[in-house]
Design a protein around this motif. Structure first.
Motif, PDB file in Angstrom:
ATOM      1  N   THR A 110       2.700  14.116  10.514  1.00 37.63           N
ATOM      2  CA  THR A 110       3.773  14.292   9.534  1.00 37.63           C
ATOM      3  C   THR A 110       3.244  14.113   8.125  1.00 37.63           C
ATOM      4  N   ASP A 111       2.560  12.995   7.885  1.00 41.05           N
ATOM      5  CA  ASP A 111       1.999  12.752   6.555  1.00 41.05           C
ATOM      6  C   ASP A 111       0.933  13.791   6.213  1.00 41.05           C
ATOM      7  N   ARG A 112       0.133  14.162   7.209  1.00 37.64           N
ATOM      8  CA  ARG A 112      -0.917  15.145   6.958  1.00 37.64           C
ATOM      9  C   ARG A 112      -0.320  16.446   6.445  1.00 37.64           C
ATOM     10  N   LEU A 113       0.688  16.976   7.142  1.00 36.28           N
ATOM     11  CA  LEU A 113       1.297  18.242   6.738  1.00 36.28           C
ATOM     12  C   LEU A 113       1.993  18.103   5.389  1.00 36.28           C
ATOM     13  N   ALA A 114       2.726  17.003   5.208  1.00 36.91           N
ATOM     14  CA  ALA A 114       3.461  16.807   3.958  1.00 36.91           C
ATOM     15  C   ALA A 114       2.520  16.787   2.754  1.00 36.91           C
ATOM     16  N   LEU A 115       1.429  16.037   2.867  1.00 36.69           N
ATOM     17  CA  LEU A 115       0.508  15.927   1.739  1.00 36.69           C
ATOM     18  C   LEU A 115      -0.258  17.218   1.495  1.00 36.69           C
ATOM     19  N   MET A 116      -0.685  17.873   2.571  1.00 34.83           N
ATOM     20  CA  MET A 116      -1.412  19.133   2.386  1.00 34.83           C
ATOM     21  C   MET A 116      -0.536  20.168   1.683  1.00 34.83           C
ATOM     22  N   GLU A 117       0.749  20.142   1.971  1.00 39.31           N
ATOM     23  CA  GLU A 117       1.665  21.071   1.294  1.00 39.31           C
ATOM     24  C   GLU A 117       1.923  20.645  -0.144  1.00 39.31           C
ATOM     25  N   GLU A 118       2.093  19.363  -0.392  1.00 38.26           N
ATOM     26  CA  GLU A 118       2.366  18.903  -1.754  1.00 38.26           C
ATOM     27  C   GLU A 118       1.196  19.175  -2.691  1.00 38.26           C
ATOM     28  N   PHE A 119      -0.012  19.046  -2.175  1.00 34.64           N
ATOM     29  CA  PHE A 119      -1.175  19.271  -3.028  1.00 34.64           C
ATOM     30  C   PHE A 119      -1.290  20.724  -3.476  1.00 34.64           C
ATOM     31  N   HIS A 149      -9.988  14.280   0.902  1.00 37.82           N
ATOM     32  CA  HIS A 149     -10.311  14.680   2.268  1.00 37.82           C
ATOM     33  C   HIS A 149     -10.450  13.496   3.222  1.00 37.82           C
ATOM     34  N   ASP A 150     -11.017  12.401   2.761  1.00 38.15           N
ATOM     35  CA  ASP A 150     -11.177  11.240   3.648  1.00 38.15           C
ATOM     36  C   ASP A 150      -9.818  10.738   4.120  1.00 38.15           C
ATOM     37  N   HIS A 151      -8.866  10.712   3.205  1.00 33.18           N
ATOM     38  CA  HIS A 151      -7.523  10.249   3.573  1.00 33.18           C
ATOM     39  C   HIS A 151      -6.857  11.217   4.537  1.00 33.18           C
ATOM     40  N   LYS A 183      -8.339  10.903   7.931  1.00 30.11           N
ATOM     41  CA  LYS A 183      -7.894   9.659   8.556  1.00 30.11           C
ATOM     42  C   LYS A 183      -6.504   9.826   9.176  1.00 30.11           C
ATOM     43  N   LEU A 184      -5.630  10.516   8.462  1.00 29.29           N
ATOM     44  CA  LEU A 184      -4.288  10.774   8.996  1.00 29.29           C
ATOM     45  C   LEU A 184      -4.367  11.551  10.307  1.00 29.29           C
ATOM     46  N   GLN A 185      -5.256  12.529  10.353  1.00 32.39           N
ATOM     47  CA  GLN A 185      -5.397  13.319  11.576  1.00 32.39           C
ATOM     48  C   GLN A 185      -5.926  12.469  12.723  1.00 32.39           C
ATOM     49  N   GLU A 186      -6.922  11.646  12.451  1.00 34.73           N
ATOM     50  CA  GLU A 186      -7.494  10.794  13.494  1.00 34.73           C
ATOM     51  C   GLU A 186      -6.462   9.803  14.032  1.00 34.73           C
ATOM     52  N   GLU A 187      -5.545   9.384  13.173  1.00 36.13           N
ATOM     53  CA  GLU A 187      -4.498   8.441  13.576  1.00 36.13           C
ATOM     54  C   GLU A 187      -3.328   9.133  14.262  1.00 36.13           C
TER      55      GLU A 187
END
Length: 418
Positions: free
Chosen positions: A369-378, A356-358, A361-365
């Motif tokens: 793109t990375d946020r959506l990609a990782l949330m889907e991969e998990f 969650h911290d990571h 952090k992606l959202q705050e930055e």
């Protein structure tokens, strides 16, 4: 069946993201779900002068084997608990009192009428929660209780709620863990009202009287539960979300959110973070509405996962009191408890295994793109392997093997009931 090899591989997959699987499992062990007793007997209760269901509540199906007395209900709960990892709680309604064959009206209930439940809970290492029952009673035939224009009827229900708080405090004192005593009323109107304010004034006044006596929060916690509409109250419900949210915050009691009590496009998961900004604790009744408040058995769907995520990512496992509230008489009732409770726990474990911290952090930055990609991969990470290991460690059946236990219990116990 050993899950060690699969677990080690899955654990390594999560730990490369800095997720401590061991810590996640320890946190899950400390979660207690409040399991509703009324799935076991279709909300019938054990009153001597038992009434038909009312208050916009309906249970469909006639699967054989429902509990017909307190001993059977407790036995069924024990079976379900043996299939669910962790130490949990049982949620009772006032209609589950045991009065030794005597007619005791609800405004006369006392702690002694729940002594058997408390003694059983001690043996099973369970906490107990409580609810006054403001439905299925002659004085609620017109769908009005705490807001009734008749002062005597209104006082009857006020007295019942006062007694219920005392019973909750008795649970908390005897068991060493505070009971959540939750007030839900069916009050409302089928068609458009000519006056919305007066019934809400009466509700506020009734609650003020009910909550007047201070009770040690180490023994009892008070909650109020809203609803959007019900059968017979389609146009107007007195105890709306806005009413209870304001009342709870002003009076420093808990607001209970039932996942089936909102518009179909409203998500309770989206309300959790807002509520936690203004209250130290929040209560949930997790159900599954299908088109309306139909109280289907909880499944591992998107909304359940989001509820788990909102609780975990906001560090609120100790702030959110999680209870279940569904009733399906079309399937084996022990299986219903097992499916729903295991799924609630799965949603929390799923959330505990995310970085969650990571992701925050992606959202705050602004890195969406990375946020959506990782949330889907998990979503396809080996979460199931961790869950299987947890079940094995907690000495409950792994995967669908619990179903064999339920079938055996149905054959040996449930099938013999009238």
């Amino acid at each position: 069946m050993s899950t060690d090899n699969n677990f080690k591989s899955a654990k390594a997959t999560y730990e490369k993201w800095g997720v401590s699987v061991d810590e996640a499992l320890e946190k899950l062990k400390n979660v207690s779900i409040s399991i509703h007793c009324w799935q076991g007997d279709d909300i019938g209760g054990f009153e001597v002068d038992q009434q038909e269901l009312s208050g916009g509540i309906d249970v469909t199906g006639n699967y054989p084997g429902k509990a017909t007395n307190p001993t059977e209900l407790r036995k069924d709960l024990e079976k379900a608990l043996s299939l669910i990892p962790g130490d949990h709680r049982i949620n009772l309604h006032a209609i589950y009192a045991e009065t030794d064959g005597k007619i005791v009206d609800r405004n006369e209930l006392e702690p002694k009428h729940f002594k058997n439940w408390v003694e059983w809970a001690k043996k099973q290492n369970l906490g107990l929660d409580f609810n006054p029952t403001l439905f299925s009673h002659p004085k609620a035939d017109d769908g009005l209780t705490l807001t009734h224009p008749d002062k005597e009827i209104r006082q009857f229900w006020i007295d019942h709620c006062i007694k219920s708080r005392e019973i909750g405090a008795y649970f908390g004192k005897e068991l060493g863990t505070p009971a959540l005593t939750n007030i839900w009323i069916p009050d409302g109107y089928k068609d458009i009202p000519s006056d919305r304010l007066t019934p809400r004034k009466r509700l506020k006044e009734s609650l003020d009287v009910i909550l007047q006596k201070e009770i040690d929060p180490n023994y009892n916690l008070d909650a109020v539960e809203s609803k959007l509409f019900g059968i017979g109250s389609e146009a107007y419900v007195v105890g709306s979300h806005e009413f209870y949210m304001a009342y709870a915050i002003k009076n420093n009691i808990l607001c209970l959110l039932d996942t089936g009590h909102y518009h179909p496009t409203e998500m309770v998961s989206n309300k959790i973070s807002s509520m936690l900004l203004f209250q130290n604790q929040l209560a949930l009744h997790v159900s599954r509405p299908v088109r309306w408040d139909s109280d289907h058995v909880v499944i591992f769907d998107d909304e359940l996962r989001e509820i788990g995520l909102e609780i975990v990512r906001n560090d609120a496992l100790e702030k959110v009191l999680i209870g279940l509230d569904f009733f399906d008489a079309s399937i084996n009732r022990v299986a219903a408890w097992t499916i729903g409770t295991r799924n609630m726990l799965k949603s929390l474990l799923y959330a505990l295994l995310l970085p969650h911290d990571h992701l925050k952090k992606l959202q705050e930055e602004g890195n969406f793109t990375d946020r959506l990609a990782l949330m889907e991969e998990f979503k396809t990470y080996p979460f199931g392997e961790i869950w299987d290991f947890y079940c094995e460690e907690m000495n409950v059946p792994v995967k669908e093997n619990w179903l064999d236990e339920v079938k055996k219990y149905e054959k040996e116990e449930l099938s013999k009931r009238a």
